[in-house]
Design an enzyme around this catalytic site. Structure first.
Site, mmCIF file in Angstrom:
data_model
loop_
_atom_site.group_PDB
_atom_site.id
_atom_site.type_symbol
_atom_site.label_atom_id
_atom_site.label_comp_id
_atom_site.label_asym_id
_atom_site.label_seq_id
_atom_site.Cartn_x
_atom_site.Cartn_y
_atom_site.Cartn_z
ATOM 1 N N ARG A 142 -72.710 -3.309 61.642
ATOM 2 C CA ARG A 142 -73.672 -3.901 60.716
ATOM 3 C C ARG A 142 -75.066 -3.590 61.743
ATOM 4 N NH1 ARG A 142 -74.093 -8.618 60.593
ATOM 5 N NH2 ARG A 142 -72.192 -9.261 61.496
ATOM 6 N N TYR A 172 -70.365 2.276 57.103
ATOM 7 C CA TYR A 172 -69.744 1.220 57.729
ATOM 8 C C TYR A 172 -69.576 -0.152 57.357
ATOM 9 C CZ TYR A 172 -67.007 -0.767 61.661
ATOM 10 O OH TYR A 172 -66.042 -1.228 62.446
ATOM 11 N N GLY A 173 -68.386 -0.581 57.118
ATOM 12 C CA GLY A 173 -68.267 -1.914 56.961
ATOM 13 C C GLY A 173 -69.165 -2.947 56.114
ATOM 14 N N ASP A 203 -62.989 -14.758 56.017
ATOM 15 C CA ASP A 203 -64.226 -14.291 56.069
ATOM 16 C C ASP A 203 -65.196 -15.125 55.329
ATOM 17 O OD1 ASP A 203 -66.221 -12.839 57.891
ATOM 18 O OD2 ASP A 203 -66.269 -11.579 56.098
ATOM 19 N N HIS A 246 -70.065 -18.135 55.272
ATOM 20 C CA HIS A 246 -69.252 -17.233 56.187
ATOM 21 C C HIS A 246 -68.177 -18.095 56.754
ATOM 22 C CE1 HIS A 246 -69.714 -14.322 59.710
ATOM 23 N NE2 HIS A 246 -68.647 -13.955 58.881
ATOM 24 N N LYS A 280 -70.717 -8.783 52.709
ATOM 25 C CA LYS A 280 -71.838 -9.598 53.090
ATOM 26 C C LYS A 280 -72.989 -9.447 52.335
ATOM 27 C CE LYS A 280 -69.442 -9.999 57.068
ATOM 28 N NZ LYS A 280 -68.678 -11.097 57.624
ATOM 29 N N ARG A 307 -61.682 -1.647 63.247
ATOM 30 C CA ARG A 307 -61.474 -2.629 62.073
ATOM 31 C C ARG A 307 -60.102 -2.236 61.405
ATOM 32 N NH1 ARG A 307 -64.698 -7.255 61.102
ATOM 33 N NH2 ARG A 307 -66.438 -7.105 62.626
ATOM 34 N N SER A 367 -69.240 -13.287 63.346
ATOM 35 C CA SER A 367 -68.575 -12.237 63.347
ATOM 36 C C SER A 367 -67.787 -12.127 64.741
ATOM 37 C CB SER A 367 -69.207 -11.043 62.801
ATOM 38 O OG SER A 367 -70.000 -11.126 61.875
ATOM 39 N N ALA A 368 -66.486 -11.776 64.565
ATOM 40 C CA ALA A 368 -65.778 -11.445 65.946
ATOM 41 C C ALA A 368 -65.452 -12.568 66.803
ATOM 42 C CB ALA A 368 -66.444 -9.923 66.534
ATOM 43 N N CYS A 369 -65.497 -13.788 66.472
ATOM 44 C CA CYS A 369 -65.294 -15.062 67.031
ATOM 45 C C CYS A 369 -63.856 -15.638 66.697
ATOM 46 C CB CYS A 369 -66.252 -15.986 67.085
ATOM 47 S SG CYS A 369 -67.962 -15.451 67.667
#
Ligand code: SAT
Ligand code: MN
Length: 581
Positions: free
Chosen positions: A70, A198-199, A278, A227, A207, A367, A249-251
């Site tokens: 992002r 992307y994503g 998510d 979130h 999102k 991903r 994100s990514a935790c």
């Protein structure tokens, strides 16, 4: 094909004319359509077939190396008044943004197919669900949206019935980072995204719709778009309680959503059920409790770090019908990433022969996309149109120090302050520096579609409507010792903390009061069976001087929001300050 809804047809015709698309394809979401798109992308090289013996119907997409995450600095919220977007968003005047985007989209689909993607966020028959239509020129986006949302004719039928939908317009454009914009018009229920495939930049249901636009809609309509993962915890008595948890994100949200209980706990009868990983839409119910749905139908999960010991549930669903983006491959064409196993990859995420000198083999933000129904811990309740009742809300961040393993808020108001004061170290999910602590209230910094001050006020207002509100907690799985080692084992052992949280929700569980909230009493967490006994004293320590500094940081952050910050937040901060001194 066209729709029975004139407003939708007109919009599609107008976009097709403006972008000069060669063809218009209305997506029905069928298997046959999906197969055709995949064939076409295998021919064009947009997708590569992975080993069909080990990974049937699995494909690899390599994105442009400039387009791997992002882009928060290129993401805008364009409201009439700048103050309504707030200092938490980049803002552009609506006219200016429309002119800019219109210029970029002019003629951009020449020679290409325009796909019309009707989708529903949430169970198709749920009153909590909301619909959208994404127009895109990317078949990769279409096949991902099919996994991530309820996409196709049923969604279109609901849109025609309701007459209202979020309009998303996307083109990959030239993939030029200097011509890349992700722009939201919440007052017009509209998203325009140009220059990325992307994503979260391109799968507009995620999102852009389910958080930025939905949070704005939710404020008007009296609910919350967050979130958060949603997980059901079943105890040995067979009672299932639901927890919603916000992490940046990514935790580790995906890992927590499909957590595997420690062996002895499994044997005792504990089970974990995945509702979402998510995004969570929360709505007060008639019984005074808060109900949650997962608006998504699939996972767009971080691959690196997913392994047999960290997340066997995720591995189990990734051996068929999955799309991988920017992972590495082995010499027999199986997907591979750091943390999977000790095989040596043959080619890295860019398709080069693997050479450790070039950095990790899989991109750190690589991903997988897969349907939630393939998850071994999938909860049927994910389809419940009423949603699931939430007992606990958990806010988590990635903090090497200061924040203890778990803290309990005194009440809703204190909990809103706790969530609003959250900070976390940045990760590879967004472009920019990794590992910098930044304030990330409720893990919504990149996703709240309106002024954070108003958002905190809205959280407080929702709390007032609840006669049986969830209890609110803060957790930190990422605290480290002086040598930089993690103090807490994490992963499946996080259930030990969740079990205490649920005990507290029932009015049990021993706790000690501290100036910043309650922590578990010395013997309150069940640590039996842990290989190494963690340094609980360190994990639960409250560094008062550190917290005084933190408080100053929180106040400085809130000062930017001026009088939009509700007085109750300031009262809560003041209470903590007095307790600390
Ligand atoms: O790129 S996404 O926004 O879809 C994933 C994430 O950052 O959480
Ligand atoms: Mn996320």
């Amino acid at each position: 094909m066209t729709s029975q809804l004139a407003a939708l047809n007109e919009w599609v015709d107008q976009v097709a004319a403006h972008t000069r698309a060669a063809r218009v394809h209305w997506c029905d979401g069928s298997d046959a359509e999906n197969r055709r798109l995949i064939e076409q992308m295998l021919d064009s090289g947009d997708l590569l077939q992975l080993n069909p013996k080990t990974h049937p119907e699995c494909y690899l997409h390599r994105s442009d190396p400039n387009d791997v995450a992002r882009v928060e600095h290129l993401t805008y919220v364009c409201t009439r008044e700048k103050q309504d977007a707030g200092p938490n968003n980049n803002w552009m005047a609506r006219d200016e943004a429309h002119a800019l985007m219109s210029g970029l989209f002019a003629g951009c689909m020449e020679g290409r197919t325009l796909y019309v993607v009707p989708y529903c966020m949430g169970p198709i028959d749920s009153p909590l669900a909301r619909c959208g239509v994404e127009i895109t020129d990317s078949p990769y986006v279409v096949v991902n949206m099919r996994l991530m949302t309820r996409m196709g004719i049923e969604a279109l039928a609901r849109i025609e019935r309701e007459g209202q939908f979020v309009k998303g317009l996307h083109s990959t454009g030239e993939l030029d980072p200097d011509q890349r914009y992700i722009v939201h018009f919440p007052e017009e229920l509209m998203i325009q995204s140009y220059g990325s495939g992307y994503g979260g930049n391109a799968l507009l249901g995620k999102k852009c719709h389910a958080l930025r636009i939905a949070s704005y809609q939710a404020r008007d309509e009296g609910w919350l778009a967050e979130h958060m993962l949603i997980v059901g915890i079943e105890n040995p008595k067979g009672e299932i309680r639901y927890v919603a948890a916000a992490f940046p994100s990514a935790c580790g949200k995906t890992n927590l959503a499909m957590l595997i209980p420690p062996r002895a706990w499994q044997e005792a009868g504990w089970k974990v059920w995945t509702v979402g990983d998510d995004i969570c839409w929360l709505q007060p119910g008639e019984d005074g409790r808060l109900y949650a749905i997962n608006p998504e139908a699939g996972f767009f999960g971080v691959a690196p770090g997913t392994g047999a010991s960290t997340n066997p549930n995720a591995l189990a669903m990734l051996d068929r019908e999955a799309i991988f983006t920017n992972v590495a491959v082995t010499d027999d064409n199986q997907p591979w990433w750091e943390g999977l196993d000790d095989r040596r990859p043959a080619r890295d995420w860019r398709g080069r022969d693997y050479d450790p000198k070039n950095g990790p083999a899989a991109h750190p933000n690589s991903r997988f996309t897969v349907s939630i129904k393939r998850c071994p811990s999938y909860s049927q309740e994910a389809e419940n149109p009423r949603g699931v009742p939430i007992d606990a809300i958990v806010f988590g961040g990635r903090r090497a120090s200061l924040v203890p393993l778990v803290l309990e808020a005194r009440d809703w108001q204190h909990g809103v302050m706790m969530g609003g004061a959250m900070a976390s170290e940045t990760t590879a999910a967004a472009t920019g520096k990794v590992g910098v602590v930044r304030r990330d209230p409720m893990a919504m910094k990149p996703f709240c579609g309106y002024n954070f001050g108003d958002y905190f006020a809205h959280w407080l207002a929702v709390g007032e409507k609840l006669s049986r509100p969830p209890r609110i907690f803060q957790v930190n799985w990422f605290r480290r010792d002086q040598d930089g080692r993690f103090l807490w084992p994490g992963f499946g052992d996080n259930l030990r903390v969740l079990a205490w949280i649920l005990e507290r929700c029932e009015g049990n569980g021993k706790a000690l009061e501290t100036p910043v909230g309650c922590v578990p009493a010395a013997d309150a967490l069940d640590l039996e069976g842990l290989q190494e006994s963690p340094d609980m004293e360190n994990l639960l320590a409250i560094d008062e001087a550190g917290w005084r500094e933190e408080l100053a940081g929180i106040e400085a952050f809130l000062a930017d929001y001026g009088d939009r910050v509700p007085a109750a937040m300031k009262t809560e901060l003041e209470r903590v300050r007095r307790a600390l001194s």
